[in-house]
Motif scaffolding. Structure first.
Motif, PDB file in Angstrom:
ATOM      1  N   PHE A  39       0.832  -1.197   0.000  1.00 39.75           N
ATOM      2  CA  PHE A  39       0.000   0.000   0.000  1.00 39.75           C
ATOM      3  C   PHE A  39       0.875   1.258   0.000  1.00 39.75           C
ATOM      4  N   PRO A  40       0.378   2.343  -0.558  1.00 37.28           N
ATOM      5  CA  PRO A  40       1.186   3.575  -0.623  1.00 37.28           C
ATOM      6  C   PRO A  40       1.616   4.098   0.757  1.00 37.28           C
ATOM      7  N   LEU A  41       0.728   3.993   1.746  1.00 35.83           N
ATOM      8  CA  LEU A  41       1.111   4.473   3.084  1.00 35.83           C
ATOM      9  C   LEU A  41       2.210   3.616   3.697  1.00 35.83           C
ATOM     10  N   GLN A  42       2.153   2.307   3.462  1.00 33.96           N
ATOM     11  CA  GLN A  42       3.204   1.436   3.963  1.00 33.96           C
ATOM     12  C   GLN A  42       4.530   1.752   3.280  1.00 33.96           C
ATOM     13  N   ALA A  43       4.480   2.018   2.002  1.00 38.51           N
ATOM     14  CA  ALA A  43       5.699   2.356   1.268  1.00 38.51           C
ATOM     15  C   ALA A  43       6.284   3.674   1.777  1.00 38.51           C
ATOM     16  N   ALA A  44       5.419   4.643   2.023  1.00 37.41           N
ATOM     17  CA  ALA A  44       5.906   5.929   2.552  1.00 37.41           C
ATOM     18  C   ALA A  44       6.492   5.744   3.941  1.00 37.41           C
ATOM     19  N   TRP A  45       5.836   4.936   4.773  1.00 34.89           N
ATOM     20  CA  TRP A  45       6.337   4.710   6.132  1.00 34.89           C
ATOM     21  C   TRP A  45       7.702   4.024   6.101  1.00 34.89           C
ATOM     22  N   LEU A  46       7.872   3.031   5.240  1.00 37.12           N
ATOM     23  CA  LEU A  46       9.168   2.355   5.134  1.00 37.12           C
ATOM     24  C   LEU A  46      10.246   3.303   4.617  1.00 37.12           C
ATOM     25  N   TYR A  47       9.868   4.171   3.692  1.00 36.10           N
ATOM     26  CA  TYR A  47      10.833   5.149   3.173  1.00 36.10           C
ATOM     27  C   TYR A  47      11.297   6.090   4.275  1.00 36.10           C
TER      28      TYR A  47
END
Length: 91
Positions: free
Chosen positions: A2-10
């Protein structure tokens, strides 16, 4: 993913970016507060010219205390932004 998970990992991989973003947030708020206080004080001086002397003295003291508070909070915000920015360079 999900986009939010990707942003959080970044953001987890780049803590300096998060601190710089927070520093930018505090710097914008502190500088806005200083500019708004400067505009408010110049408008207040124009307003004081129209009041009778007894009322203008009371209003001037109150306005000076408020301006001092706003300048202090703005300085704290700008100082915190500087510290956060310096801290982010060490990460």
């Amino acid at each position: 993913m999900f986009p939010l998970q990707a942003a959080w990992l970044y953001y987890l991989e780049n803590p300096a970016l998060v601190l710089n973003g927070l520093a930018l947030f505090f710097a914008v708020n502190g500088s806005w507060l200083w500019i708004a206080t400067q505009v408010r004080s110049s408008l207040g001086r124009q307003r004081l010219a129209t009041l009778p002397p007894s009322e203008s003295e009371l209003s001037l003291n109150r306005d000076q205390r408020i301006n001092r508070l706003f300048y202090s909070v703005g300085a704290v915000c700008l100082g915190l932004a500087t510290l956060l920015s310096l801290t982010s360079t060490q990460l």
